[in-house]
Design an enzyme around this catalytic site. Structure first.
Site, PDB file in Angstrom:
ATOM      1  N   GLY A  96       3.107   6.084   0.250  1.00 53.32           N
ATOM      2  CA  GLY A  96       2.426   5.319   1.791  1.00 53.32           C
ATOM      3  C   GLY A  96       4.060   3.736   1.965  1.00 53.32           C
ATOM      4  CD  GLU A 102      -0.986   1.441  -2.188  1.00 53.26           C
ATOM      5  OE1 GLU A 102      -1.856   2.069  -0.831  1.00 53.26           O
ATOM      6  OE2 GLU A 102      -0.931   1.847  -2.780  1.00 53.26           O
TER       7      GLU A 102
HETATM    8  C1  5RP Z   1       0.129   4.145  -0.555  1.00 55.17           C
HETATM    9  C2  5RP Z   1      -0.499   5.159  -0.930  1.00 55.17           C
HETATM   10  C3  5RP Z   1      -1.059   5.931  -0.362  1.00 55.17           C
HETATM   11  O1  5RP Z   1      -2.610   5.778  -1.483  1.00 55.17           O
HETATM   12  C4  5RP Z   1      -0.631   7.151  -0.791  1.00 55.17           C
HETATM   13  O2  5RP Z   1       0.111   7.592  -0.408  1.00 55.17           O
HETATM   14  C5  5RP Z   1      -1.711   8.648  -0.602  1.00 55.17           C
HETATM   15  O3  5RP Z   1      -0.900   8.174   1.355  1.00 55.17           O
HETATM   16  P1  5RP Z   1      -2.391   9.585   1.423  1.00 55.17           P
HETATM   17  O4  5RP Z   1      -3.900   9.035   1.883  1.00 55.17           O
HETATM   18  O5  5RP Z   1      -2.393   9.075   3.100  1.00 55.17           O
HETATM   19  O6  5RP Z   1      -2.488  10.982   1.532  1.00 55.17           O
HETATM   20  O7  5RP Z   1       0.286   4.898  -1.986  1.00 55.17           O
HETATM   21  O8  5RP Z   1       0.588   3.385  -0.836  1.00 55.17           O
END
Ligand code: 5RP
Length: 225
Positions: A96, A102
């Site tokens: 994301g 994060e």
């Molecule tokens: C965003 C992330 C998300 O936690 C990861 O991509 C998982 O996404 P989703 O819960 O939509 O499957 O690292 O940077």
């Protein structure tokens, strides 16, 4: 059954009054933030730090009190999703685009709970291309250096434009294939000038909560962490 929702909502059971909570990003973390919002509306008293502009806006809409790092000493608990989780609790994150915030939030938390559906659990990391956040200046050179580590790098595109993170940087999705030693790879990537960070999270996770399509939710605790 929404397996992501089941996992995320179970994680919220670990949040108690007066805690500082790190809010993740993505479609799984969404369910945790939403449930926390409902609990706040029913009287739960928490402060939160969000890992993206999107999660910050969601938290505001729900009435969750947001604070900054200057207001707190430590984050009690962070709940976030992941793109892959291996058997040693290593992660790939950043699908994301929020990997940098994060990682800052997760590594500042006493407890980091990862919430996923079963499709994210893997034997070894690497099927999901590893997101690497790099600064814009000299990005062509930085991409070549990433390539020399043995990956196929692709600059992330969204809506026909080069994707820019909340921090004003680019994301390079690096397909390394199977990653045998996540720690070693993370060390090599972070030595490249221009790299801000990668989506490899090594030794950060305290607990993984996995939602299954059949409605079961399993928790795995990392006793080594
Ligand atoms: C965003 C992330 C998300 O936690 C990861 O991509 C998982 O996404 P989703 O819960 O939509 O499957 O690292 O940077």
């Amino acid at each position: 059954m929404n397996a992501k929702r089941l996992a995320a909502e179970q994680a919220v059971d670990y949040v108690h009054d007066n805690m500082v909570v790190g809010l993740g990003t993505g479609s799984t973390a969404y369910w945790a933030i939403r449930k926390l919002g409902l609990m706040v509306q029913s009287g739960l008293n928490i402060s939160a730090i969000a890992t993206s502009v999107g999660s910050e806006e969601l938290a505001k809409e729900l009435g969750i009190k947001l604070v900054s790092f200057s207001d707190i000493n430590e984050i009690d608990i962070t709940i976030d999703g992941a793109d892959e989780v291996d058997k040693d609790f290593n992660l790939i994150k950043g699908g994301g685009g929020a990997l940098l915030r994060e990682k800052i939030v997760a590594t500042s938390s006493k407890e980091f709970i990862v919430v996923v559906d079963e499709s994210k659990m893997v034997e070894s990391l690497g099927k999901f291309p590893l997101p690497v956040e790099i600064i814009k200046f000299g990005y062509e050179a930085t991409i070549k250096k990433l390539e020399s580590l043995g990956c196929e790098p692709r600059i992330r595109i969204a809506d026909d434009k080069v994707y820019v993170t909340d921090n004003g940087n680019y994301i390079i999705d690096c397909n390394f294939g199977k990653i045998n030693d996540p720690k070693e790879l993370q060390n090599k990537i972070s030595l490249i000038p221009g790299v801000v960070d990668s989506g490899l999270f090594v030794n950060v996770v305290s607990r993984v909560i996995v939602g299954h399509q059949n409605g079961l939710v399993k928790e795995i605790t990392n006793y080594i962490q």
